[in-house]
Design an enzyme around this catalytic site. Structure first.
Site, PDB file in Angstrom:
ATOM      1  N   SER A  75      -5.641 -13.978  -4.396  1.00  0.00           N
ATOM      2  CA  SER A  75      -4.753 -13.328  -3.443  1.00  0.00           C
ATOM      3  C   SER A  75      -3.449 -12.827  -4.040  1.00  0.00           C
ATOM      4  O   SER A  75      -2.957 -13.367  -5.032  1.00  0.00           O
ATOM      5  CB  SER A  75      -4.374 -14.312  -2.325  1.00  0.00           C
ATOM      6  OG  SER A  75      -5.498 -14.865  -1.714  1.00  0.00           O
ATOM      7  N   ILE A  77       1.857 -11.266   4.554  1.00  0.00           N
ATOM      8  CA  ILE A  77       0.526 -10.663   4.511  1.00  0.00           C
ATOM      9  C   ILE A  77      -0.125 -11.032   3.182  1.00  0.00           C
ATOM     10  O   ILE A  77       0.373 -10.677   2.119  1.00  0.00           O
ATOM     11  CB  ILE A  77       0.600  -9.127   4.656  1.00  0.00           C
ATOM     12  CG1 ILE A  77       1.402  -8.722   5.901  1.00  0.00           C
ATOM     13  CG2 ILE A  77      -0.795  -8.517   4.629  1.00  0.00           C
ATOM     14  CD1 ILE A  77       0.819  -9.193   7.218  1.00  0.00           C
ATOM     15  N   GLU A  78      -1.240 -11.756   3.268  1.00  0.00           N
ATOM     16  CA  GLU A  78      -2.029 -12.145   2.094  1.00  0.00           C
ATOM     17  C   GLU A  78      -3.212 -11.204   2.016  1.00  0.00           C
ATOM     18  O   GLU A  78      -3.944 -11.023   2.989  1.00  0.00           O
ATOM     19  CB  GLU A  78      -2.490 -13.587   2.248  1.00  0.00           C
ATOM     20  CG  GLU A  78      -3.294 -14.117   1.098  1.00  0.00           C
ATOM     21  CD  GLU A  78      -3.717 -15.578   1.299  1.00  0.00           C
ATOM     22  OE1 GLU A  78      -4.431 -16.090   0.424  1.00  0.00           O
ATOM     23  OE2 GLU A  78      -3.351 -16.183   2.322  1.00  0.00           O
ATOM     24  N   ILE A  79      -3.415 -10.595   0.862  1.00  0.00           N
ATOM     25  CA  ILE A  79      -4.546  -9.696   0.637  1.00  0.00           C
ATOM     26  C   ILE A  79      -5.392 -10.324  -0.463  1.00  0.00           C
ATOM     27  O   ILE A  79      -4.870 -10.638  -1.533  1.00  0.00           O
ATOM     28  CB  ILE A  79      -4.093  -8.285   0.240  1.00  0.00           C
ATOM     29  CG1 ILE A  79      -3.091  -7.750   1.271  1.00  0.00           C
ATOM     30  CG2 ILE A  79      -5.299  -7.362   0.123  1.00  0.00           C
ATOM     31  CD1 ILE A  79      -2.367  -6.501   0.815  1.00  0.00           C
ATOM     32  N   LEU A  91      -0.771 -13.736   7.878  1.00  0.00           N
ATOM     33  CA  LEU A  91      -2.138 -13.233   7.980  1.00  0.00           C
ATOM     34  C   LEU A  91      -2.780 -13.096   6.609  1.00  0.00           C
ATOM     35  O   LEU A  91      -2.112 -12.731   5.643  1.00  0.00           O
ATOM     36  CB  LEU A  91      -2.150 -11.854   8.645  1.00  0.00           C
ATOM     37  CG  LEU A  91      -1.540 -11.747  10.029  1.00  0.00           C
ATOM     38  CD1 LEU A  91      -1.491 -10.291  10.466  1.00  0.00           C
ATOM     39  CD2 LEU A  91      -2.330 -12.576  11.013  1.00  0.00           C
TER      40      LEU A  91
END
Length: 130
Positions: free
Chosen positions: A113, A124-126, A75
């Site tokens: 990211s 989990i990519e932020i 995500l």
């Protein structure tokens, strides 16, 4: 035909650890709601105008994916704060960064990211818009 994503479902084998990660580390709100057929109490992580419905492996709600398994998601979230503040928050929570910061291609433009893994090892990519 499709306008936007409303919600997705996360299957976890570690409910308490997932609640901790998505609320304490990522700052999402835990919501209880009544849903399904028959109606039962469920939980979701809310953020912005979206949510992630939570299923516990072995106790999933119907209907469900054909093969719901923990750790199968990848995500990407756009942060509401600058990425440098995200990195500080992850470090303060002692949550390891797997990769980044790096430049990537987002849905609408370039993004910057960092990557982490949740308690079920989902990637989990932020990101922030570049």
């Amino acid at each position: 035909m499709i306008d936007h994503l409303d919600h997705l479902v996360l299957t976890t084998s570690r409910r308490e650890a997932s609640v901790d990660f998505y609320t304490r580390v990522l700052g999402m709100q835990l919501e209880s709601f009544i849903g399904g057929t028959p109606p039962v109490e469920r939980q979701a992580f809310k953020f912005g105008h979206q949510k992630i419905n939570l299923h516990v492996q072995g106790s999933e709600f119907e209907p469900k994916a054909h093969l719901p398994v923990p750790g199968a998601l990848d995500l990407c979230f756009i942060a509401s704060i600058p990425l440098d503040q995200v990195i500080e928050r992850l470090r303060a929570a002692s949550w390891p960064i797997v990769e980044g910061p790096v430049m990537r291609t987002g849905a609408t433009q370039k993004i910057r990211s960092v990557y982490v893994r949740d308690p079920d090892f989902n990637l989990i990519e932020i990101s922030e818009l570049a």
